[in-house]
Each structure stands twice: as C-alpha cells, then as structure tokens.
Design a protein around this motif. Structure first.
Motif, short mmCIF file in Angstrom:
data_model
loop_
_atom_site.label_atom_id
_atom_site.label_comp_id
_atom_site.label_asym_id
_atom_site.label_seq_id
_atom_site.Cartn_x
_atom_site.Cartn_y
_atom_site.Cartn_z
N TYR A 61 0.86 -1.18 0.00
CA TYR A 61 0.00 0.00 0.00
C TYR A 61 0.90 1.23 0.00
O TYR A 61 1.79 1.35 0.85
CB TYR A 61 -0.91 0.01 1.23
N GLN A 115 -4.02 -1.52 -8.04
CA GLN A 115 -5.19 -0.64 -8.13
C GLN A 115 -4.68 0.77 -7.80
O GLN A 115 -4.14 1.00 -6.73
CB GLN A 115 -6.26 -1.07 -7.12
N GLN A 117 -5.34 5.00 -7.66
CA GLN A 117 -6.27 6.12 -7.61
C GLN A 117 -5.46 7.41 -7.61
O GLN A 117 -4.50 7.54 -6.85
CB GLN A 117 -7.14 6.06 -6.36
N ASN A 136 -9.10 6.13 -11.59
CA ASN A 136 -9.12 4.89 -10.81
C ASN A 136 -8.92 3.76 -11.80
O ASN A 136 -9.79 3.48 -12.62
CB ASN A 136 -10.46 4.76 -10.07
N SER A 137 -7.73 3.11 -11.76
CA SER A 137 -7.46 2.09 -12.76
C SER A 137 -6.74 0.89 -12.16
O SER A 137 -6.03 1.00 -11.17
CB SER A 137 -6.62 2.67 -13.91
N LEU A 138 -6.96 -0.26 -12.79
CA LEU A 138 -6.23 -1.47 -12.46
C LEU A 138 -5.10 -1.56 -13.48
O LEU A 138 -5.35 -1.53 -14.68
CB LEU A 138 -7.14 -2.70 -12.54
N SER A 139 -3.86 -1.63 -13.00
CA SER A 139 -2.71 -1.51 -13.89
C SER A 139 -1.70 -2.62 -13.67
O SER A 139 -1.51 -3.07 -12.54
CB SER A 139 -2.01 -0.17 -13.63
N TRP A 163 4.41 1.25 -12.89
CA TRP A 163 3.02 0.91 -13.17
C TRP A 163 2.61 1.56 -14.47
O TRP A 163 2.92 2.73 -14.71
CB TRP A 163 2.09 1.43 -12.08
N THR A 165 -0.27 3.20 -16.05
CA THR A 165 -1.52 3.75 -15.55
C THR A 165 -2.25 4.58 -16.59
O THR A 165 -1.67 5.04 -17.57
CB THR A 165 -1.30 4.62 -14.29
#
Length: 190
Positions: A61, A115, A117, A136-139, A163, A165
């Motif tokens: 995180y 994930q 943001q 807000n994306s899943l990368s 990432w 993104t």
C-alpha cells in the motif's frame, strides 16, 4: 502408511511460509524561492509471504502526494496558486528472489497488478479553480530490488517499481503513462 505421512509432513515443513514486513518513506522539498516550491511525500508499507525458498507474494500500500506552491499572475495581480496531486497504490506482486534468502545481498524481480487512484486539484488564493476527474485504474506493475541483510531478521530494502496507468489530457482523452518510484526502507522477517 506411517512413512508416507512422515514424508508428507516433512515436505510440507519445507514449504513453510516466512512473513516479511517492510516500510519506506520519502520526502523532498525543492525551493525556487519562499513562495515557489514543490513538496513530495510517499509512504509505503508491504507484507510478503515467502514459499518455495525463492518465491513470495507481496501485498503493498502506497500513499503519496505532490504539493506545488507558486505565485502566478492572474490579470489583476499576483496570486498564490496551490496544486495538490494525491496518489494511492494498492499492489499485489509475485517476487522471484535471484539469490538465497541467507545471502547478504538478495536481488529480486517482481511483477503483478495494482489498483491506482489519482486526484488533482488547483486553488488560487484558497478558491478551487480546477479539479480534474479522478483516475481509478487497475494496472500492470513490475519492478526490481535489492535486500541487504543486516541481521537474520532485519535488513535494508531498495527497489524500483513501475506501473502502466491511465492518464487523461485537458480534453478528457485517455492514454497510458508509466509511473515509477525508487524507494529505500527497512524490512523485518518474522
């Protein structure tokens, strides 16, 4: 039958999980003058579960922010403009160790997904003048790093993470960009 159970128990014991906790923090403040500067902060926490000696699953995180203060001319005079970008990354990666866990230097590579943001807002003299639609994306994510053992349970961790993104221009058109981070922190093996 007993021999089979003993063999199974001993083989499962060799796959026992080790847990590693890591934390890193970075801060940077860059001045042009006392009214024009950038402040960047980032905090990351992660937990890794090791199995089969050289493989691990890492959950992480990251909370990061970029604050930009600048003096701008706004027709009637100079105003203080504040731009704040906030980024949150929740990642899950598979780590492959390139050396034995008992080595002093333990390089690794990793890959997975995150994930992400992102938000961006700009204020002039305290009044919001622009607020971008949040992203807000899943990368996909990937990276490499080096752990340096200080003791059997404690070490220093250096890493490069990236990432792919989602991004949007001023007209709302989507594209992809590569965000990346270089980190240094400490790590404990439980």
């Amino acid at each position: 039958m007993r021999i089979l159970l003993i063999t199974l128990f001993l083989s499962l014991k060799s796959f026992a999980f080790l847990t590693e906790l890591s934390v890193s923090y970075a801060a940077k403040k860059t001045y042009f003058n006392d009214l024009n500067y950038n402040t960047t902060e980032s905090t990351t926490g992660s937990v890794s579960f090791y199995f089969m000696e050289k493989l691990a699953v890492e959950l992480s995180y990251t909370d990061a922010s970029v604050l930009r203060e600048e003096t701008v001319f706004a027709g009637s005079g100079f105003q203080q403009q504040t731009t704040l970008q906030k980024i949150t990354v929740m990642g899950s990666d598979l780590i492959v160790m390139l050396a034995d866990r008992k080595s002093v230097l333990q390089p690794y590579i990793k890959g997975g997904a995150a994930q992400i943001q992102k938000s961006l807002s700009t204020r002039n003299s305290g009044v919001i003048v622009y607020e971008a639609p949040s992203i807000n994306s899943l990368s996909p994510s990937y990276g490499a790093g080096l752990k340096i053992s200080v003791t059997e349970a404690f070490g220093v961790k250096l890493s490069y993470d990236a990432w792919r993104t989602e991004s949007r221009d001023a007209n709302g058109n989507k594209s992809t960009v590569e965000d990346n981070s270089i980190r240094a922190g400490i790590t404990w093996i439980l």
